[in-house]
Motif scaffolding. Structure first.
Motif, PDB file in Angstrom:
ATOM      1  N   TYR B 189       0.491  -1.238  -0.454  1.00  0.00           N
ATOM      2  CA  TYR B 189      -0.046  -0.049   0.295  1.00  0.00           C
ATOM      3  C   TYR B 189       0.684   1.653  -0.121  1.00  0.00           C
ATOM      4  CZ  TYR B 189      -4.522  -2.494   0.316  1.00  0.00           C
ATOM      5  OH  TYR B 189      -5.311  -2.470   0.635  1.00  0.00           O
ATOM      6  N   GLY B 190       1.608   1.246   0.783  1.00  0.00           N
ATOM      7  CA  GLY B 190       2.972   2.268   0.565  1.00  0.00           C
ATOM      8  C   GLY B 190       3.515   2.452  -0.304  1.00  0.00           C
ATOM      9  N   ALA B 191       3.403   1.639  -1.058  1.00  0.00           N
ATOM     10  CA  ALA B 191       4.012   2.336  -2.704  1.00  0.00           C
ATOM     11  C   ALA B 191       3.144   2.434  -3.257  1.00  0.00           C
ATOM     12  CB  ALA B 191       4.327   0.425  -3.486  1.00  0.00           C
ATOM     13  N   ARG B 192       2.215   2.658  -3.040  1.00  0.00           N
ATOM     14  CA  ARG B 192       1.375   3.383  -3.993  1.00  0.00           C
ATOM     15  C   ARG B 192       1.709   4.788  -3.707  1.00  0.00           C
ATOM     16  NH1 ARG B 192      -5.456   3.001  -3.300  1.00  0.00           N
ATOM     17  NH2 ARG B 192      -5.094   0.769  -5.442  1.00  0.00           N
ATOM     18  N   LEU B 193       1.969   5.586  -2.545  1.00  0.00           N
ATOM     19  CA  LEU B 193       1.829   7.264  -2.167  1.00  0.00           C
ATOM     20  C   LEU B 193       3.198   7.929  -2.336  1.00  0.00           C
ATOM     21  CD1 LEU B 193      -0.252   7.246   1.388  1.00  0.00           C
ATOM     22  CD2 LEU B 193      -1.190   7.624  -1.223  1.00  0.00           C
ATOM     23  N   SER B 194       4.220   6.047  -2.332  1.00  0.00           N
ATOM     24  CA  SER B 194       5.666   6.815  -2.541  1.00  0.00           C
ATOM     25  C   SER B 194       5.832   6.593  -3.522  1.00  0.00           C
ATOM     26  CB  SER B 194       6.732   5.758  -1.413  1.00  0.00           C
ATOM     27  OG  SER B 194       6.654   5.828  -0.676  1.00  0.00           O
ATOM     28  N   LEU B 195       5.230   5.749  -4.661  1.00  0.00           N
ATOM     29  CA  LEU B 195       5.819   5.945  -6.620  1.00  0.00           C
ATOM     30  C   LEU B 195       5.030   7.235  -6.249  1.00  0.00           C
ATOM     31  CD1 LEU B 195       5.603   2.289  -6.782  1.00  0.00           C
ATOM     32  CD2 LEU B 195       7.977   3.579  -6.514  1.00  0.00           C
ATOM     33  N   THR B 196       3.553   7.776  -6.743  1.00  0.00           N
ATOM     34  CA  THR B 196       2.605   8.366  -7.268  1.00  0.00           C
ATOM     35  C   THR B 196       3.959  10.345  -6.594  1.00  0.00           C
ATOM     36  OG1 THR B 196       1.720   8.369  -5.690  1.00  0.00           O
ATOM     37  CG2 THR B 196       1.062   6.683  -7.680  1.00  0.00           C
ATOM     38  N   VAL B 197       3.496  10.053  -5.119  1.00  0.00           N
ATOM     39  CA  VAL B 197       4.512  11.634  -5.011  1.00  0.00           C
ATOM     40  C   VAL B 197       5.461  12.185  -5.477  1.00  0.00           C
ATOM     41  CG1 VAL B 197       6.407  10.850  -3.178  1.00  0.00           C
ATOM     42  CG2 VAL B 197       4.157  12.686  -2.643  1.00  0.00           C
ATOM     43  N   GLY B 198       6.348  11.175  -6.298  1.00  0.00           N
ATOM     44  CA  GLY B 198       7.613  11.910  -6.821  1.00  0.00           C
ATOM     45  C   GLY B 198       6.598  11.739  -8.621  1.00  0.00           C
ATOM     46  N   LEU B 199       6.161  11.242  -8.891  1.00  0.00           N
ATOM     47  CA  LEU B 199       4.845  12.060 -10.761  1.00  0.00           C
ATOM     48  C   LEU B 199       4.434  12.931 -10.189  1.00  0.00           C
ATOM     49  CD1 LEU B 199       3.989   8.601 -11.578  1.00  0.00           C
ATOM     50  CD2 LEU B 199       6.398   9.428 -12.294  1.00  0.00           C
TER      51      LEU B 199
END
Lengths: 576, 398
Positions: B189-199
């Motif tokens: 679940y954390g990947a969802r936020l951590s990866l999109t925050v960069g985008l």
């Protein structure tokens, strides 16, 4: 593995000069660097010997010497001069420190002695004030002076071999003559052997004892300089000698005066303002680039602007192209055809400017920078048609193909990118692009100076044909009088933003009056071994400094002398 | 000087000792070959895209990174399916439970992937829970199964999972944290936020950077001066305190999604100066190129020059700058959340997870709680390799 040089043998003898001649890609630089073992990381010496004899009978094979031995030899026994004097000197150190360094690296212990040797060498390479040169940084010196510093650095340890890789190619012709003379003088002083790598047979004929001609990594012909230049046997060398530009006075044009002018420029001045160092550009300096230029281009003729770097010839082209606005007081008019009303170029309306852009086009010097790397040839050629909304897509394609064919390239290459072409081919594409709109005036800004001589001749021939075929007028800019001699009807010689001499081509070549023109003509190297450079003539005007010209041509830079008509239609800038 | 005596040796070598001796090459020479017509570099004679792809595929590390990142980003929309538990499901019987290994053989017999149930035993001396595996009862994992209920993308109610815990059992692949939440599920679940925050951050940074950098480079003059001074001011601010101050200003009452967007915006707002500078300098140098001048002299309008001549030549630059900036954003989010000033629970990101691993006891006794370190490092490294590969590939003509 790609073999770039194969089976090349050279021999250098003390006190003699061997010229290694070839066009780009011939392997001449690689051969020269192999002697120093300064090859690019990917290159390897796959066979052969480099026998070096330091005196006596001891012969050493440098191809097998270790790195430590090579370091000891380089800069001490083997000196090297490169083409670009700015990038071969470190901008952070004074000239003196850099030259002294090679002395200190090769055994000299005492700083003071080293300094004295440096000053002595500086004097020998022709620095007027060796002490000041010692403490100056490379950017404070002109190109010629930097190259003198390079020569001082390469020869300060009295090497037995000097390798000069295109030492004068980046310099103006008058400076080139003086540097060649200097290399010869240093050779006499030190008794070193010189390997001169160059593409210019004119340079070769002046200083070489022996010549080796290379092409595509192989020796084509070798022997005594005089024999090769007067009696070339290999067809390639014959081609090279034929292609070398020279001034043929009898063939030069001397057209009748014409009243139908396409461009009329009167009193063109241009002053650039350099940005100051203060916050938001305070403290700016005004630099005059053009002063009071009068120039007319008759319809259907070729006017050549000749001058060394910094003479303002490209700025004048930009003013005529309406890319740069001239200073107040200039009159610049364009005549679309003989009967139409003249257009005032700096104040063209939007529609008139569009029309003007169709009629006046330019070919640039650098074939690598003038074509966008991300567009195909088709896109590049079609661009002018699209901008001016001429014809539909299929017609455009046909026109591009036809034009590509006309400039001597295969129309099936339309889909290619510029990088798939050689320099000469790219210059042809540039010419094709300039002609797509069927212009009336074509400005050629040194279109051949980045090309090999044989390719240069082909491009000049093409430009000559196109003039007739498309009914063009040319403004041809060059630093070389020989290049323009075949095309030009009228020649204007520029120096420091002013025209110093102007005449129909043949009259100028028959009877040059101004010392600067004479120097330019004398400085253009000629491949014939009997036509050596006349250094006295060149020295009179070298450096393009009007303050140092002899009377009555001398003038103060702030206030140029007037142009006087010495003969009918032959103008010379002089005081009396 | 290089010649191999065995191959291609010309029969009559120029004399090595007497330079005056006449030598003329005897190989056949075709003067027609001198005429400068044919293509010189057929290897460059193909569309730019194809050349870029060819060059990129030569950079093995970049290709692997690209595949890895593509896989991660493909997973992002489907985290509910991949994670066996919800990010905030608590199992009070398993606090700080260690990772449960997946086994295939039970007493020498193959029975497929299964786990052994674990039982918490209080360790009163150390004051912690010890977990004992019950080796007698293998519990088979279920695949493509119904498990915990969730709302897919907040819209569709579903209970489908790729893998679920055994009936009446637990499946903690990477153990549990202080509250008994499954670390693996939280990572997913954390990947969802951590990866999109960069985008999102890079999108904001790109828009501001390209607009301001483009204006500075294209118009020059006072616009350039103002933008340059603004960049210098922003660059001179100490980065971490500014992040902290800005994110501390985000009201505590906001929803996790609003906080997430706000953090992205903050990261983007502080990242643009580098990009603006890159765009400006690239534009300045491109504007001086002859081909741009040629287009101007044909009569091309500024919009056409930007679109057809400038953009294609500096797009590569932008793509590379962006791919090298994303890891900085991800690290920024991680740092802020680690300090407790970024995303706030119940939102889950890798930084929020690391926030749990702040004290030494946890790291020493329950190291699996800090496992979010691994994906952060891998993703940041992958983006850097990808950017490197792109930089080499994007300019196929150099």
């Amino acid at each position: 593995m790609n073999e770039v040089v194969r089976g090349v043998s050279l021999s250098l003898h003390a006190g003699k000069t061997l010229a290694l001649v070839g066009e780009s890609g011939s392997g001449k630089t690689i051969s020269g660097r192999a002697l120093m073992r300064l090859l690019p990381p990917k290159a390897r010496i796959t066979g052969g010997q480099i026998n070096y004899c330091a005196g006596g009978d001891i012969v050493e094979d440098l191809a097998k010497a270790n790195d430590r031995r090579m370091r000891a030899l380089r800069g001490c026994e083997l000196g090297m001069i490169f083409q670009e004097p700015m990038s071969s000197l470190s901008p952070f150190h004074t000239i003196g420190a850099q030259v002294k360094e090679s002395l200190l690296l090769h055994g000299e212990k005492d700083e003071r002695t080293a300094r004295d040797i440096c000053l002595d060498t500086f004097e020998k390479v022709g620095f007027p004030n060796p002490g000041r040169a010692f403490d100056s940084y490379p950017f404070e010196l002109s190109g010629g002076m930097r190259q003198r510093a390079m020569i001082a650095m390469a020869t300060i340890c009295r090497p037995s071999v000097l390798i000069a890789d295109e030492p004068t190619t980046a310099l103006d012709v008058t400076t080139q003559a003086l540097i060649l003379d200097l290399i010869q003088k240093r050779q006499e002083q030190t008794g070193m052997a010189v390997l001169l790598i160059t593409h210019d047979l004119g340079v070769v004929s002046n200083i070489a004892d022996h010549i080796t001609v290379m092409r595509k990594g192989r020796v084509m012909e070798a022997g005594n300089a005089r024999d090769l230049l007067t009696d070339p046997r290999h067809p390639y060398l014959k081609r090279l000698i034929d292609a070398a530009p020279d001034v043929d006075v009898a063939a030069a044009h001397d057209p009748e005066p014409k009243s139908d002018l396409i461009v009329e420029a009167r009193n063109i001045s241009k002053t650039f303002t350099s940005r100051g160092r203060g916050l938001f550009g305070v403290g700016s300096v005004k630099i005059p680039a053009l002063r009071g230029i009068d120039l007319v281009i008759p319809r259907g003729e070729t006017v050549a602007l000749v001058g060394e770097s910094g003479s303002g010839k490209s700025t004048l082209a930009n003013v005529i192209l309406n890319a740069v606005k001239p200073d107040h007081g200039a009159i610049l008019t364009y005549h679309c055809n003989e009967t139409d009303r003249a257009l005032d170029v700096p104040s063209l309306s939007h529609n008139a400017l569009t029309r003007f852009r169709r009629d006046v086009q330019i070919v640039f010097q650098d074939p690598y920078a003038s074509l966008s790397p991300r567009m195909t040839v088709q896109d590049i050629l079609a661009e002018p048609l699209i901008i001016h909304d001429i014809c539909n897509a299929s017609e455009r394609r046909d026109r591009c193909a036809a034009m590509l064919k006309r400039v001597g390239l295969d129309p099936s290459h339309l889909g290619r990118f510029p990088h798939a072409f050689s320099g000469g081919q790219r210059q042809r594409i540039s010419i094709a692009r300039a002609l797509m709109l069927q212009p009336k005036l074509l400005i050629c800004d040194e279109p051949t100076s980045a090309l090999d001589v044989s390719v240069q001749a082909q491009v000049l021939e093409l430009l000559n044909e196109l003039r007739e075929e498309f009914n063009l007028s040319y403004l041809f800019i060059s630093h070389d009088l020989a290049v323009v001699s075949r095309l030009a009807d009228e020649i204007a010689v520029m120096c420091r933003g002013a025209i110093v001499e102007q005449a129909p081509a043949r009259r100028l070549f028959e009877n040059p009056a101004h010392p600067y023109t004479k120097a330019l003509m004398a400085a253009a190297p000629d491949p014939h071994p009997d036509h050596k450079l006349d250094l006295n003539t060149i020295a009179l005007a070298a450096g393009a400094q009007p303050e140092k010209w002899p009377e009555p041509y001398r003038y103060d830079r702030a206030e140029p002398a007037p142009l006087r008509e010495v003969d009918p239609r032959h103008f010379v800038r002089m005081t009396a | 000087m290089a010649h191999d005596p065995t191959i291609n040796q010309p029969t009559n070598q120029p004399s090595a000792t007497n330079p005056g001796e006449r030598y003329v090459d005897t190989e056949t020479y075709d003067p027609a070959a001198e005429v400068d017509i044919g293509g010189a570099r057929p290897d460059l004679d193909m569309p730019t895209g194809k050349l870029i792809r060819q060059r990129f595929f030569k950079h093995k590390l970049a290709v692997i990174s690209a595949i890895f990142l593509a896989f991660l980003y493909l997973c992002v929309p489907f985290v509910e399916l991949i994670a066996p538990y919800d990010a905030n499901t608590r199992d009070a019987n398993h606090l700080y439970a260690p990772p449960q290994g997946i086994h295939l053989y039970h007493e020498g017999e193959y029975i497929g992937p299964f786990v052994y149930p674990t039982k918490a035993v209080p360790d009163l001396e150390m004051f912690r829970w010890n977990y004992e595996e019950d080796r007698t009862q293998p519990q088979k994992l279920r695949f493509f199964c119904s498990g915990e209920r969730y709302e897919f993308w907040g819209l569709i109610k579903a209970d489908f999972h790729l893998v679920c815990a055994p009936e009446d059992g637990s499946f903690f692949l990477l153990g549990t944290d202080r509250l008994g939440r499954d670390v693996f599920s939280r990572l997913v679940y954390g990947a969802r936020l951590s990866l999109t925050v960069g985008l999102i951050g890079i999108a904001i940074s790109l828009v501001i950077g390209m607009t301001l950098g483009g204006m500075a480079g294209y118009f020059g003059g006072w616009v350039d001066s103002v933008v340059q001074r603004a960049i210098e001011v922003i660059r001179s601010l100490p980065e971490l305190p500014i992040w902290l101050a800005l994110s501390a200003a985000v009201p505590a009452t906001w929803s996790p999604v609003a906080v997430f967007l706000m953090i992205s915006v903050i990261l983007g707002l502080l990242d643009w100066p580098g990009l603006a500078r890159a765009v400006r300098s690239k534009l300045l140098s491109l504007r001086e190129e002859d081909f741009v001048k040629a287009a101007e002299l044909v009569g091309a309008k500024p919009s056409r020059i930007i679109k057809r001549h400038l953009l294609p030549n500096f797009m590569s630059h932008i793509v590379v700058s962006a791919s090298l900036s994303i890891p900085a954003m991800i690290l920024g989010e991680t740092a802020l959340s680690f300090l407790g000033l970024g995303l706030r629970p119940p939102a889950t990101s890798w930084g929020v997870m690391l926030n749990e691993a702040q004290n030494l006891t946890v790291v020493e006794f329950y190291p699996w709680v800090a496992s979010a370190m691994v994906p952060v490092m891998l993703v940041v490294l992958a983006f850097n390799f990808l950017g490197d590969g792109l930089r080499d590939a994007m300019d196929p003509y150099s």
